[in-house]
Design a protein around this motif. Structure first.
Motif, PDB file in Angstrom:
ATOM      1  N   ARG A  87       0.827  -1.188   0.000  1.00 58.22           N
ATOM      2  CA  ARG A  87       0.000   0.000   0.000  1.00 58.22           C
ATOM      3  C   ARG A  87       0.866   1.245   0.000  1.00 58.22           C
ATOM      4  NH1 ARG A  87      -3.042   0.363   4.252  1.00 58.22           N
ATOM      5  NH2 ARG A  87      -4.291   2.009   3.359  1.00 58.22           N
ATOM      6  N   GLY A  88       0.198   2.395  -0.052  1.00 54.98           N
ATOM      7  CA  GLY A  88       0.899   3.571  -0.530  1.00 54.98           C
ATOM      8  C   GLY A  88       1.633   4.467   0.431  1.00 54.98           C
ATOM      9  N   ASN A  89       1.950   4.012   1.643  1.00 51.04           N
ATOM     10  CA  ASN A  89       2.610   4.973   2.531  1.00 51.04           C
ATOM     11  C   ASN A  89       4.099   5.070   2.210  1.00 51.04           C
ATOM     12  OD1 ASN A  89       3.296   6.732   4.486  1.00 51.04           O
ATOM     13  ND2 ASN A  89       2.332   5.613   6.153  1.00 51.04           N
ATOM     14  N   LEU A  91       6.010   7.671   1.971  1.00 48.97           N
ATOM     15  CA  LEU A  91       6.789   8.604   2.800  1.00 48.97           C
ATOM     16  C   LEU A  91       7.319   7.900   4.040  1.00 48.97           C
ATOM     17  CD1 LEU A  91       4.508  11.750   2.568  1.00 48.97           C
ATOM     18  CD2 LEU A  91       6.726  11.424   1.471  1.00 48.97           C
ATOM     19  N   ARG A 325       3.144   1.478  15.302  1.00 43.95           N
ATOM     20  CA  ARG A 325       2.653   2.846  15.099  1.00 43.95           C
ATOM     21  C   ARG A 325       3.576   3.858  15.748  1.00 43.95           C
ATOM     22  NH1 ARG A 325      -3.011   1.444  15.575  1.00 43.95           N
ATOM     23  NH2 ARG A 325      -3.808   1.586  13.460  1.00 43.95           N
ATOM     24  N   LEU A 326       4.009   3.570  16.971  1.00 41.55           N
ATOM     25  CA  LEU A 326       4.910   4.501  17.671  1.00 41.55           C
ATOM     26  C   LEU A 326       6.214   4.664  16.890  1.00 41.55           C
ATOM     27  CD1 LEU A 326       4.319   3.477  21.382  1.00 41.55           C
ATOM     28  CD2 LEU A 326       3.964   5.752  20.416  1.00 41.55           C
ATOM     29  N   ARG A 329       5.513   6.879  13.922  1.00 46.31           N
ATOM     30  CA  ARG A 329       5.398   8.290  14.295  1.00 46.31           C
ATOM     31  C   ARG A 329       6.771   8.893  14.593  1.00 46.31           C
ATOM     32  NH1 ARG A 329       1.196   8.315  12.063  1.00 46.31           N
ATOM     33  NH2 ARG A 329       2.620   9.691  11.011  1.00 46.31           N
ATOM     34  N   ARG A 332       8.497   9.412  11.137  1.00 45.90           N
ATOM     35  CA  ARG A 332       7.919  10.531  10.390  1.00 45.90           C
ATOM     36  C   ARG A 332       8.100  11.862  11.111  1.00 45.90           C
ATOM     37  NH1 ARG A 332       6.695  12.282   6.594  1.00 45.90           N
ATOM     38  NH2 ARG A 332       4.483  12.425   6.220  1.00 45.90           N
ATOM     39  N   ASP A 334       7.213  12.838  14.238  1.00 42.17           N
ATOM     40  CA  ASP A 334       6.257  13.308  15.240  1.00 42.17           C
ATOM     41  C   ASP A 334       6.765  13.103  16.663  1.00 42.17           C
ATOM     42  OD1 ASP A 334       4.245  14.256  13.629  1.00 42.17           O
ATOM     43  OD2 ASP A 334       3.261  12.312  13.448  1.00 42.17           O
ATOM     44  N   LEU A 335       7.618  12.103  16.863  1.00 42.87           N
ATOM     45  CA  LEU A 335       8.115  11.784  18.202  1.00 42.87           C
ATOM     46  C   LEU A 335       9.641  11.785  18.183  1.00 42.87           C
ATOM     47  CD1 LEU A 335       5.700   8.824  19.134  1.00 42.87           C
ATOM     48  CD2 LEU A 335       5.718  11.088  20.177  1.00 42.87           C
ATOM     49  N   PRO A 336      10.275  12.226  19.286  1.00 38.79           N
ATOM     50  CA  PRO A 336      11.729  12.397  19.285  1.00 38.79           C
ATOM     51  C   PRO A 336      12.518  11.084  19.367  1.00 38.79           C
ATOM     52  CG  PRO A 336      10.818  12.968  21.426  1.00 38.79           C
ATOM     53  CD  PRO A 336       9.641  12.710  20.517  1.00 38.79           C
ATOM     54  N   ALA A 337      11.854   9.958  19.643  1.00 46.88           N
ATOM     55  CA  ALA A 337      12.577   8.699  19.792  1.00 46.88           C
ATOM     56  C   ALA A 337      11.600   7.558  19.597  1.00 46.88           C
ATOM     57  CB  ALA A 337      13.203   8.606  21.187  1.00 46.88           C
TER      58      ALA A 337
END
Lengths: 344, 221
Positions: A87-89, A91, A325-326, A329, A332, A334-337
């Motif tokens: 599927r297309g993710n 990035l 998921r973490l 994130r 991408r 969104d989270l520093p680690a």
């Protein structure tokens, strides 16, 4: 024997045939009259063990519906897996590759992965020590101390080779302590050490089988989130090795797999008759033995575990999805680690 | 005729913005980011209801009813704005009026995200048919009625502004930050978005610094 639980169909009777019939799956079990029909809509995944035949039409239809098919050996070793079109993710996958090539990002993820493995191993050992007495309890508590002492070194490990060394040490200590926690049925020889391929005793055979189940679960979670299962950080990139799956498995091995194995053996749910000894020394679960483990695994997957970040309990079966998921994130930005799951 | 699927370049020089993204972005920028950038669209009961409802209207074609001809699933575009999409239904009236009708399964919220999408459709139809479209309609299955949206200058400016913002997001490829408010409770994307985890920065950093510091051994009993 086919078991359908939680939308996953497990097929482990040797010689079973699965065919597509309209929008349903037709199951023919050898030496059994009649056949079962299962609507495909009900199934998210099919897992087959050993000699099971699937028709081309069924395989193609599952690929189209993005319903995974996983092939395991009779002994429960993972052999391969079919998924539908990627599927297309893009990035996310691109960020995953970039993180692999950035030494600082890669080592940071790998350190956390190993730290979590050590933490969760220590947690399992301490839980087992509560129920032990005397020398066994002392030995397990000593191991827990050694595991904790390794954490500061893991926190500053300069490269993944060094980390892999710490990981190997921790695993050896862990299994040496697990030995003290096992009280299996009469006739099951004592566990000496972890032997992977092929297992030559019942405890190792059970561990290998359950790791196969865990690996399938984690692989599915990575795919579901859109991560490339083959690009890892601790395990890097190795041909034909789903390195990311192996990375994400580390934190789950002790609490989700080893503890289930301890429970099955200590409660005598697995007994000597559940194992077969092959010429030359290899040992594997019998069909009845596999049924016992798979059914226990399904119940185990429902068991809720505290999850600090989620702020609530998460069933074991969904922990890998949560962690994938973490990681996504973090990759991408969104989270520093990457924060692994710590059992409690 | 722009037949490319949304977001993959159209006839104009601008990166195309799908009309549906205007509504998602107006509701929550991150939600539209997850859908457009991360290809994550998670069904929940609300979106399944929407899909079932759309199956009824998405069969391309036209059905005449006296003085009104209705086109279904009509591909629309506006190259000056770089907008593309599909109208659920477009009514062609005998007096020359063109009326887009957007179908929604949920309740209608005046001045809400659906207005922007309907107005965007009107602006596409204006460019395609070369005539003014001053009104659009939103049909709410929950209310069982049609709500008329007046496509005035204020709404047109909202469409133009949101289109530019969505395009910026598509070009930068970075996800907008989560809103982490009551909108998240009704959002089908809440799982992949993780608004609470991301908003609770303190809890995350605490857990991260605890990772290498386990709780001490229990006292020997």
């Amino acid at each position: 024997m086919t078991t359908e639980l939680l939308n996953t169909l497990y097929v482990q009777t040797q010689g079973t045939e699965l065919r597509l019939e309209e929008d349903s799956l037709r199951i023919r079990v050898p030496e059994q009259e009649g056949r079962r029909i299962v609507p495909l809509r009900r199934l998210d995944a099919i897992v087959v063990y050993g000699h099971v035949t699937l028709s081309s039409e069924l395989i193609a239809r599952c690929a189209r519906d993005a319903r995974s098919i996983t092939w395991m050996s009779r002994g429960g070793r993972f052999e391969g897996r079919l998924d539908g079109a990627v599927r297309g993710n893009v990035l996310l996958r691109h960020a995953q590759h970039q993180a692999h090539d950035d030494a600082a990002v890669r080592i940071a993820i790998a350190r956390n992965v190993v730290a979590a493995k050590v933490r969760n191993s220590r947690w399992v050992i301490l839980r087992a020590a509560r129920d032990a007495k005397g020398a066994a309890q002392g030995a397990m508590r000593a191991t827990a101390g050694e595991l904790a002492d390794a954490l500061p070194e893991i926190a500053v490990a300069p490269d993944t080779d060094t980390l892999m060394g710490y990981e190997g040490d921790a695993a050896r200590r862990h299994f040496a302590a697990v030995r003290h926690a096992l009280r299996p049925a009469e006739g099951i020889p004592p566990f000496e050490r972890r032997i992977r391929r092929p297992p030559t005793d019942p405890v190792n055979a059970t561990l290998s089988f359950v790791y196969g189940l865990l690996r399938g679960l984690v692989h599915g979670a990575a795919e579901q989130i859109g991560l490339d299962p083959y690009v890892g950080y601790l395990h890097g990139i190795r041909p034909a090795k789903p390195a990311l799956v192996l990375d994400l498995m580390e934190e789950f091995r002790a609490p989700l797999a080893d503890r289930l194995v301890l429970t099955l053996l200590n409660r005598r749910q697995l007994r000597p008759e559940h194992f077969e000894h092959l010429p030359g020394g290899a040992v594997r679960l019998t069909e009845d033995g596999r049924t016992v483990v798979i059914q226990a695994w399904q119940e185990w997957r429902q068991r809720p575990w505290p999850h600090t970040l989620a702020g609530r309990d998460v069933p074991a079966g969904l922990l890998p999805v949560m962690q994938a998921r973490l990681l996504a994130r973090h990759l991408r930005g969104d989270l520093p680690a990457y924060l692994p799951w710590i059992a409690s | 005729m722009a037949t490319e699927s949304p977001g993959r370049g159209g006839e104009g020089p601008l990166p195309q913005v799908p009309l549906s993204a205007l509504e998602h972005y107006a509701y929550c920028p991150r939600q539209s980011g997850l859908i457009l950038l991360e290809d994550a669209f998670e069904d929940d009961a609300a979106t399944v209801r929407g899909t079932l409802l759309h199956q009824r209207v998405d069969t391309p074609g036209s059905r005449g009813r006296g003085a009104v001809r209705t086109l279904h699933a009509l591909p629309v575009f506006n190259d000056a704005l770089g907008l593309v999409g599909v109208c659920d239904a477009v009514e062609l009236h005998a007096d020359g009026r063109v009326l887009p009708v957007e179908h929604k399964s949920g309740r209608y919220l005046p001045d809400g995200p659906a207005d922007v999408q309907a107005a965007g459709q009107a602006m596409c139809l204006e460019a395609m048919f070369g005539r003014a479209v001053e009104e659009a309609a939103v049909y709410s299955a929950a209310d069982r009625r049609r709500h008329i949206v007046v496509v005035d200058q204020v709404l047109r400016d909202r469409v133009t502004g949101l289109t530019a913002e969505v395009r910026r997001m598509l070009t930068a490829s970075a996800l907008p930050a989560p809103v982490a408010d009551k909108r998240c409770r009704r959002c089908s994307m809440a799982d992949s978005c993780m608004p609470r985890v991301l908003a609770d920065d303190r809890r995350f950093r605490q857990a991260l610094s605890d990772l290498f510091h386990p709780e001490p051994l229990p006292e020997h009993s």
